[in-house]
Design an enzyme around this catalytic site. Structure first.
Site, PDB file in Angstrom:
ATOM      1  N   HIS A  63       0.833  -1.206   0.000  1.00  0.00           N
ATOM      2  CA  HIS A  63       0.000   0.000   0.000  1.00  0.00           C
ATOM      3  C   HIS A  63       0.864   1.251   0.000  1.00  0.00           C
ATOM      4  CE1 HIS A  63       0.627   0.957   4.343  1.00  0.00           C
ATOM      5  NE2 HIS A  63       0.683  -0.351   4.491  1.00  0.00           N
TER       6      HIS A  63
ATOM      7  N   ASP B 285      -0.675   4.290   0.710  1.00  0.00           N
ATOM      8  CA  ASP B 285      -1.220   5.271   1.657  1.00  0.00           C
ATOM      9  C   ASP B 285      -0.455   5.174   2.973  1.00  0.00           C
ATOM     10  OD1 ASP B 285      -2.431   2.728   2.118  1.00  0.00           O
ATOM     11  OD2 ASP B 285      -4.066   3.662   3.232  1.00  0.00           O
TER      12      ASP B 285
ATOM     13  N   GLU C 237      -5.182   1.006   2.871  1.00  0.00           N
ATOM     14  CA  GLU C 237      -4.840  -0.024   3.851  1.00  0.00           C
ATOM     15  C   GLU C 237      -4.906   0.558   5.263  1.00  0.00           C
ATOM     16  OE1 GLU C 237      -2.818  -2.824   6.418  1.00  0.00           O
ATOM     17  OE2 GLU C 237      -2.277  -0.749   6.117  1.00  0.00           O
ATOM     18  N   GLU C 238      -4.428   1.796   5.401  1.00  0.00           N
ATOM     19  CA  GLU C 238      -4.317   2.390   6.738  1.00  0.00           C
ATOM     20  C   GLU C 238      -5.657   2.893   7.262  1.00  0.00           C
ATOM     21  OE1 GLU C 238      -1.880   1.982   8.458  1.00  0.00           O
ATOM     22  OE2 GLU C 238      -0.008   2.053   7.338  1.00  0.00           O
TER      23      GLU C 238
ATOM     24  N   HIS D 167       4.541   4.275  11.948  1.00  0.00           N
ATOM     25  CA  HIS D 167       3.506   5.148  12.528  1.00  0.00           C
ATOM     26  C   HIS D 167       4.078   6.128  13.550  1.00  0.00           C
ATOM     27  CE1 HIS D 167      -0.185   2.487  11.311  1.00  0.00           C
ATOM     28  NE2 HIS D 167       0.811   2.362  10.452  1.00  0.00           N
TER      29      HIS D 167
HETATM   30 ZN   LIG Z   1       1.374  -1.062   6.345  1.00  0.00          ZN
END
Ligand SMILES: [Zn+2]
Length: 384
Positions: free
Chosen positions: A72, A74, A140-141, A357
């Protein structure tokens, strides 16, 4: 000029693709892959109540076997950008680390498998011995409803089929090569609601406080669910919120609610787990507590990719490049592997997840090069 994973990762980080925005990241990959001979498609999916999301599917080769790389573009928001020591969308390199949102989760991983695929093609006259496919989502996030799950269905309807998949999520814990994710626990959310009778706090005999009943049911539901299984740690139920919504000091509330999440292993199906929880609540309520349980729909079922030749191939490639014997793990949260597993066996292997993150998310430049070499070796062995 050969592709460079560090340059591609940097270029992708510079695309501000905060979920669900495309941010130019898929356009960049589309251009790159098309020039390398891939047939590239973009697909936008939408659904009432969610933002439309852009996705990319690319394939080179028409024969089997088909090796799929998934990921992904994003990213989660950067939070306070001023708190970063290098701006989150600049892709700066300092101290031999590439900084930026998505450096490890997972623009770095995408850069590595794209480079590995291009390098393999260059060394083999521009054509794989089977097919290489790339499935890249922009969802995805966030809620993950307009991404991989729909893109796989879209591809299947076009007649595409996949034999094996590597999902490039950051799977390693401490050092590159320590962990492959070979399955994931299931995730289920529920709300426990206890109903009482509202009343004045000075006259409790005229009311029925639901907080008491809620406490006894919470205690009962926290009992262990199992002792784990061959590939999984014990299932676990955790309460995440307890609410009565009472803003008054002299009122006994009429209702109390508690939200909970269960991470469950392969000893349970979703249905059996719900039955087990409902039985425990019923026993604890003992006919005295009025309650109900609301379950949220879940698309995160437990799965395991059983060890076999594909897993052995990946383990061998990682060992050859890093000298490490990766552990097969099923820990952590859910990922898009839960959707891919319905189409072909899937393993997750990518960068080291430590800074994902976080503020100052970063990937060592050397890890990007080593991961590229691992993917390259996997492709070589797969078509060898
Ligand atoms: Zn990821």
């Amino acid at each position: 000029m050969p592709a460079d994973p560090v340059a591609i990762a940097r270029d992708l980080i510079r695309c501000r693709s905060v979920t669900p925005d495309e941010g130019g990241a898929l356009a960049y990959l589309q251009d790159f892959l098309a020039r390398a001979g891939f047939e590239v498609h973009r697909a936008i999916f939408a659904e009432p109540g969610t933002a439309p999301v852009d996705n990319l599917y690319a394939r080179i080769g028409t024969s089997r076997p088909d090796l799929l790389f998934a990921g992904h573009t994003d990213v989660v928001p950067p939070g306070n950008e001023g708190a970063w020591s290098h701006p989150p969308f600049a892709g700066e390199i300092a101290g031999e680390r590439l900084y930026g949102r998505g450096a490890v989760d997972m623009k770095g991983g995408i850069a590595c498998f794209v480079t590995a695929a291009l390098d393999y093609l260059a060394a083999n006259g521009g054509k794989p011995k089977g097919s290489i496919s790339l499935l890249i989502t922009g969802d995805e996030e966030s809620v993950a409803v307009n991404g991989t799950v729909k893109l796989l269905k879209w591809a299947a309807e076009r007649g595409e089929s996949f034999d094996h998949c590597i999902l490039g999520e950051p799977s390693n814990v401490e050092v590159l090569g320590d962990t492959i994710k070979a399955g994931r626990r299931g995730s289920l959310n529920g709300t426990l609601i206890v109903t009482g009778r509202q009343g004045h706090v000075a006259y409790p005999e005229r009311a029925d406080n639901p907080i008491r009943g809620l406490m006894s049911l919470i205690a009962a539901l926290q009992a262990p669910l199992d002792e784990g299984s061959e590939h999984f740690s014990p299932s676990h139920l955790e309460f995440t919120s307890v609410d009565v919504g009472n803003t008054t000091v002299n009122l006994i509330p009429g209702e109390a609610r508690a939200r909970f999440n269960i991470r469950y292993n392969d000893r349970h199906s979703q249905t059996a787990l719900k039955t087990l929880i409902e039985q425990r609540a019923k026993a604890a309520a003992a006919g005295r507590v009025r309650y109900s349980i609301e379950w949220q729909p879940s698309n995160a079922d437990v799965f395991i990719t059983k060890p076999g030749p594909f897993t052995e191939l990946a383990v061998a490639a990682i060992a050859e490049i890093t000298g490490r014997q990766p552990k097969l793990s099923t820990s952590g949260g859910t990922s898009d592997a839960r959707f891919i597993k319905d189409y072909c066996p899937v393993l997750e292997f990518g960068l080291v997840g430590q800074t994902m993150h976080q503020t100052d998310e970063c990937a060592p430049v050397q890890d990007l090069r080593t991961l590229t070499a691992i993917y390259r070796r996997i492709i070589e062995k797969y078509f060898g």
